[in-house]
Write an enzyme that holds these catalytic residues in place. Structure first.
Site, PDB file in Angstrom:
ATOM      1  N   CYS A  91       0.832  -1.211   0.000  1.00 41.24           N
ATOM      2  CA  CYS A  91       0.000   0.000   0.000  1.00 41.24           C
ATOM      3  C   CYS A  91       0.868   1.265   0.000  1.00 41.24           C
ATOM      4  O   CYS A  91       1.827   1.370   0.767  1.00 41.24           O
ATOM      5  CB  CYS A  91      -0.920  -0.014   1.222  1.00 41.24           C
ATOM      6  SG  CYS A  91      -2.043   1.386   1.241  1.00 41.24           S
ATOM      7  N   CYS A  99       0.371   4.716   6.920  1.00 35.95           N
ATOM      8  CA  CYS A  99      -0.280   4.585   8.233  1.00 35.95           C
ATOM      9  C   CYS A  99       0.691   3.817   9.158  1.00 35.95           C
ATOM     10  O   CYS A  99       1.025   2.650   8.888  1.00 35.95           O
ATOM     11  CB  CYS A  99      -1.599   3.846   8.102  1.00 35.95           C
ATOM     12  SG  CYS A  99      -2.638   4.515   6.774  1.00 35.95           S
ATOM     13  N   CYS A 125       0.336   0.002  10.349  1.00 36.63           N
ATOM     14  CA  CYS A 125      -0.207  -1.007   9.432  1.00 36.63           C
ATOM     15  C   CYS A 125       0.855  -1.897   8.796  1.00 36.63           C
ATOM     16  O   CYS A 125       1.855  -1.418   8.251  1.00 36.63           O
ATOM     17  CB  CYS A 125      -1.018  -0.312   8.346  1.00 36.63           C
ATOM     18  SG  CYS A 125      -1.842  -1.496   7.244  1.00 36.63           S
ATOM     19  N   CYS A 180     -17.047  -8.295   5.068  1.00 38.26           N
ATOM     20  CA  CYS A 180     -16.336  -7.053   4.764  1.00 38.26           C
ATOM     21  C   CYS A 180     -15.092  -7.344   3.933  1.00 38.26           C
ATOM     22  O   CYS A 180     -14.241  -8.130   4.341  1.00 38.26           O
ATOM     23  CB  CYS A 180     -15.971  -6.369   6.083  1.00 38.26           C
ATOM     24  SG  CYS A 180     -15.074  -4.841   5.835  1.00 38.26           S
ATOM     25  N   CYS A 185     -19.878  -5.058   3.148  1.00 34.80           N
ATOM     26  CA  CYS A 185     -19.109  -3.883   3.543  1.00 34.80           C
ATOM     27  C   CYS A 185     -17.809  -3.936   2.747  1.00 34.80           C
ATOM     28  O   CYS A 185     -17.271  -5.026   2.541  1.00 34.80           O
ATOM     29  CB  CYS A 185     -18.822  -3.942   5.043  1.00 34.80           C
ATOM     30  SG  CYS A 185     -17.782  -2.589   5.626  1.00 34.80           S
ATOM     31  N   CYS A 209     -19.283   2.862   8.183  1.00 33.57           N
ATOM     32  CA  CYS A 209     -18.616   2.178   9.281  1.00 33.57           C
ATOM     33  C   CYS A 209     -17.335   2.974   9.524  1.00 33.57           C
ATOM     34  O   CYS A 209     -16.469   3.028   8.651  1.00 33.57           O
ATOM     35  CB  CYS A 209     -18.303   0.741   8.852  1.00 33.57           C
ATOM     36  SG  CYS A 209     -17.247  -0.125  10.029  1.00 33.57           S
ATOM     37  N   ARG A 256     -18.435  -1.837  17.515  1.00 30.26           N
ATOM     38  CA  ARG A 256     -17.778  -3.136  17.316  1.00 30.26           C
ATOM     39  C   ARG A 256     -16.441  -3.214  18.039  1.00 30.26           C
ATOM     40  O   ARG A 256     -15.576  -2.356  17.875  1.00 30.26           O
ATOM     41  CB  ARG A 256     -17.559  -3.390  15.827  1.00 30.26           C
ATOM     42  CG  ARG A 256     -16.887  -4.746  15.569  1.00 30.26           C
ATOM     43  CD  ARG A 256     -16.725  -5.087  14.094  1.00 30.26           C
ATOM     44  NE  ARG A 256     -17.965  -4.935  13.383  1.00 30.26           N
ATOM     45  CZ  ARG A 256     -18.151  -4.057  12.397  1.00 30.26           C
ATOM     46  NH1 ARG A 256     -17.187  -3.292  11.992  1.00 30.26           N
ATOM     47  NH2 ARG A 256     -19.322  -3.973  11.810  1.00 30.26           N
TER      48      ARG A 256
HETATM   49  N1  SAM Z   1      -6.710   0.409   3.149  1.00 31.75           N
HETATM   50  C1  SAM Z   1      -7.991   0.848   3.535  1.00 31.75           C
HETATM   51  C2  SAM Z   1      -7.944   2.116   4.359  1.00 31.75           C
HETATM   52  O1  SAM Z   1      -7.098   2.225   5.248  1.00 31.75           O
HETATM   53  O2  SAM Z   1      -8.754   2.995   4.113  1.00 31.75           O
HETATM   54  C3  SAM Z   1      -8.778  -0.206   4.267  1.00 31.75           C
HETATM   55  C4  SAM Z   1      -8.149  -1.243   5.156  1.00 31.75           C
HETATM   56  S1  SAM Z   1      -7.444  -0.671   6.661  1.00 31.75           S
HETATM   57  C5  SAM Z   1      -6.634  -2.142   7.163  1.00 31.75           C
HETATM   58  C6  SAM Z   1      -8.827  -0.425   7.740  1.00 31.75           C
HETATM   59  C7  SAM Z   1      -8.544   0.002   9.138  1.00 31.75           C
HETATM   60  O3  SAM Z   1      -8.005  -1.060   9.878  1.00 31.75           O
HETATM   61  C8  SAM Z   1      -7.570   1.138   9.361  1.00 31.75           C
HETATM   62  O4  SAM Z   1      -8.121   2.390   9.125  1.00 31.75           O
HETATM   63  C9  SAM Z   1      -7.225   0.962  10.832  1.00 31.75           C
HETATM   64  O5  SAM Z   1      -8.115   1.689  11.650  1.00 31.75           O
HETATM   65  C10 SAM Z   1      -7.402  -0.532  11.056  1.00 31.75           C
HETATM   66  N2  SAM Z   1      -6.103  -1.204  11.260  1.00 31.75           N
HETATM   67  C11 SAM Z   1      -5.136  -1.414  10.347  1.00 31.75           C
HETATM   68  N3  SAM Z   1      -4.070  -2.045  10.890  1.00 31.75           N
HETATM   69  C12 SAM Z   1      -4.381  -2.242  12.202  1.00 31.75           C
HETATM   70  C13 SAM Z   1      -3.693  -2.833  13.300  1.00 31.75           C
HETATM   71  N4  SAM Z   1      -2.476  -3.340  13.187  1.00 31.75           N
HETATM   72  N5  SAM Z   1      -4.316  -2.870  14.501  1.00 31.75           N
HETATM   73  C14 SAM Z   1      -5.560  -2.344  14.636  1.00 31.75           C
HETATM   74  N6  SAM Z   1      -6.254  -1.778  13.639  1.00 31.75           N
HETATM   75  C15 SAM Z   1      -5.668  -1.714  12.428  1.00 31.75           C
HETATM   76  C1  DTB Z   2     -11.597  -1.832  11.154  1.00 30.08           C
HETATM   77  O1  DTB Z   2     -11.818  -0.790  11.831  1.00 30.08           O
HETATM   78  N1  DTB Z   2     -10.930  -2.900  11.603  1.00 30.08           N
HETATM   79  C2  DTB Z   2     -10.802  -3.881  10.561  1.00 30.08           C
HETATM   80  C3  DTB Z   2     -11.725  -3.325   9.448  1.00 30.08           C
HETATM   81  N2  DTB Z   2     -12.018  -2.017   9.917  1.00 30.08           N
HETATM   82  C4  DTB Z   2     -11.304  -3.372   8.041  1.00 30.08           C
HETATM   83  C5  DTB Z   2      -9.397  -4.140  10.163  1.00 30.08           C
HETATM   84  C6  DTB Z   2      -8.535  -4.550  11.317  1.00 30.08           C
HETATM   85  C7  DTB Z   2      -7.201  -4.841  10.766  1.00 30.08           C
HETATM   86  C8  DTB Z   2      -6.272  -5.335  11.814  1.00 30.08           C
HETATM   87  C9  DTB Z   2      -4.904  -5.511  11.273  1.00 30.08           C
HETATM   88  C10 DTB Z   2      -4.698  -6.608  10.293  1.00 30.08           C
HETATM   89  O2  DTB Z   2      -5.256  -7.718  10.450  1.00 30.08           O
HETATM   90  O3  DTB Z   2      -3.921  -6.403   9.354  1.00 30.08           O
HETATM   91 FE1  SF4 Z   3      -2.851   1.191   3.384  1.00 30.43          FE
HETATM   92 FE2  SF4 Z   3      -2.864   0.033   5.780  1.00 30.43          FE
HETATM   93 FE3  SF4 Z   3      -3.208   2.648   5.591  1.00 30.43          FE
HETATM   94 FE4  SF4 Z   3      -5.158   0.988   4.744  1.00 30.43          FE
HETATM   95  S1  SF4 Z   3      -4.445   1.227   6.841  1.00 30.43           S
HETATM   96  S2  SF4 Z   3      -4.363   2.805   3.698  1.00 30.43           S
HETATM   97  S3  SF4 Z   3      -3.905  -0.712   3.969  1.00 30.43           S
HETATM   98  S4  SF4 Z   3      -1.359   1.520   5.013  1.00 30.43           S
END
Ligand code: SAM
Ligand code: DTB
Ligand code: SF4
Length: 345
Positions: free
Chosen positions: A68, A72, A75, A112, A143, A203, A276
């Site tokens: 990506c 963030c 992530c 989702c 979703c 959401c 949630r």
């Molecule tokens: N890439 C898309 C975006 O960020 O808009 C969607 C997927 S992203 C994984 C969705 C959400 O998952 C993020 O906004 C964040 O709040 C949550 N998330 C991602 N990595 C995480 C982690 N390691 N622990 C907890 N929540 C996480």
């Molecule tokens: C959200 O708030 N939590 C979910 C969903 N929206 C997409 C994602 C959690 C991701 C946790 C980190 C991972 O498994 O990579």
């Molecule tokens: Fe990319 Fe992860 Fe950020 Fe979603 S949360 S935009 S997958 S870096």
């Protein structure tokens, strides 16, 4: 009345009222109530809009993992950090159908689909629209979370029958810039506005445990509760540990009582939203999860993995639901197996 006294009387004086003018001071006053008062108030608010014994089960599928362009700091999927994650191409429809069927059999009512994109390309979006139609064809709620959307992309998803779009604010406006640089909070609010205008439910929530202050957690709730309409779903994630990302430098696992307090505060501030317990449930005891359900949480993600990280095992969740008398497709599916020979849970 001072904010603390007002907080104590909020529910009695404002039954069923949905507000969009919260201040951090008011949120702090609620959050800081004696624990029994806070949970009692949250439970009362919860019972006005929801069956207190029902918890929704949702399931997640990563349809395009890793690589990506966003940065963030929490992530595993960001190309900016060395996280050892292998990037994949967009999944095909047949594999999505098989995964959705498995999730439905496991007891999920919502499916989702998540993609690690800054924003979807038109060709990819058409494929995701097909996936949405596939999920809807199974009778599940759909979703997707695909990053930033234009107004016309949101309309396209709406026309495909999409129920929810997940796009998180992630944290408070003050802490946001310490975690993400490539996408602003204003960008996120624009996407949320497009989604809402297209008639798709929202959401939207965030993450705790990244090193933010309690004020930031409450600032995040104020941000969510003062959106033009409350998100229909509010995911609260505990940061799921990922090696190699910058958040490791600041992360602190939240105190369990602070988690229950935050859930209760969210419940009171957004009385009609589904709250949630999202990522990070594997760090919670069964007792803390029970406390969070009492505080007004009424949805979880089920399945052994979220996107790239761990989630509690299905059997553990089914057993917990059965012990708490929670009704859900998940409990119904597994409750018989969770009983001993004498029929007791
Ligand atoms: N890439 C898309 C975006 O960020 O808009 C969607 C997927 S992203 C994984 C969705 C959400 O998952 C993020 O906004 C964040 O709040 C949550 N998330 C991602 N990595 C995480 C982690 N390691 N622990 C907890 N929540 C996480
Ligand atoms: C959200 O708030 N939590 C979910 C969903 N929206 C997409 C994602 C959690 C991701 C946790 C980190 C991972 O498994 O990579
Ligand atoms: Fe990319 Fe992860 Fe950020 Fe979603 S949360 S935009 S997958 S870096």
């Amino acid at each position: 009345m001072n904010p603390a006294a007002e907080a104590r009387h909020y529910n009695r004086d404002n039954k069923g009222l949905v507000r969009f003018d919260w201040t951090v001071i008011e949120a702090e006053a609620l959050y800081g109530l004696p624990f029994a008062d806070l949970i009692f108030q949250a439970q009362n608010v919860h019972r006005e809009s929801f069956d207190p014994n029902r918890v929704e089960a949702a399931s997640l599928l990563s349809i395009k993992t890793g690589g990506c362009p966003e940065d963030c700091g929490y992530c595993s999927q960001s190309a900016h950090f060395a996280t050892d994650l292998k990037a994949t191409r967009l999944m095909d429809r047949g594999d999505v159908l098989a995964a959705a069927k498995r999730a439905k059999n496991a007891g999920a009512t919502r499916f989702c689909l998540a993609a690690a994109w800054r924003s979807p390309k038109e060709r990819d979006l058409d494929q995701v629209c097909d996936m949405v139609r596939t999920v809807k064809g199974l009778g599940m709620e759909s979703c997707v979370t695909l990053g930033m959307l234009t107004a016309s992309q949101a309309v396209k998803l709406s026309e495909a029958g999409l129920d929810f779009y997940n796009h998180n604010v992630d944290t408070s406006p003050e802490f946001y810039g310490s975690i993400i640089k490539t996408r602003t909070l204003a960008d996120r609010l624009d996407t949320l506005a497009h989604v809402r205008s297209a008639g798709v439910k929202i959401c939207c929530g965030g993450i705790i445990g990244m090193g933010e202050r309690i004020e930031d957690r409450l600032g995040m709730l104020v941000l969510l509760a003062n959106l033009p309409s409350h998100p229909e779903s509010v995911p609260i994630n505990l940061w799921n540990e990922v090696k190699g990302v910058p958040v490791n430098e600041t992360a602190q696992r939240p105190d369990p009582i602070a988690v229950a307090r935050l859930v209760a505060t969210a419940r009171i501030m957004m009385p009609k939203s589904v709250v949630r317990l999202s990522a990070g449930r594997q760090y919670m005891t069964d007792e803390l999860q029970a406390l969070c359900f009492l505080a007004g949480a009424n949805s979880i993600f089920i399945g052994d993995t979220l996107l790239t990280t761990e989630n509690p095992k299905l059997d553990r969740d089914a057993h917990l639901f059965a012990r708490l008398g929670i009704t859900s497709e998940l409990a119904e599916r597994n409750s018989a197996d969770d009983r001993g020979a004498d029929g007791r849970v």
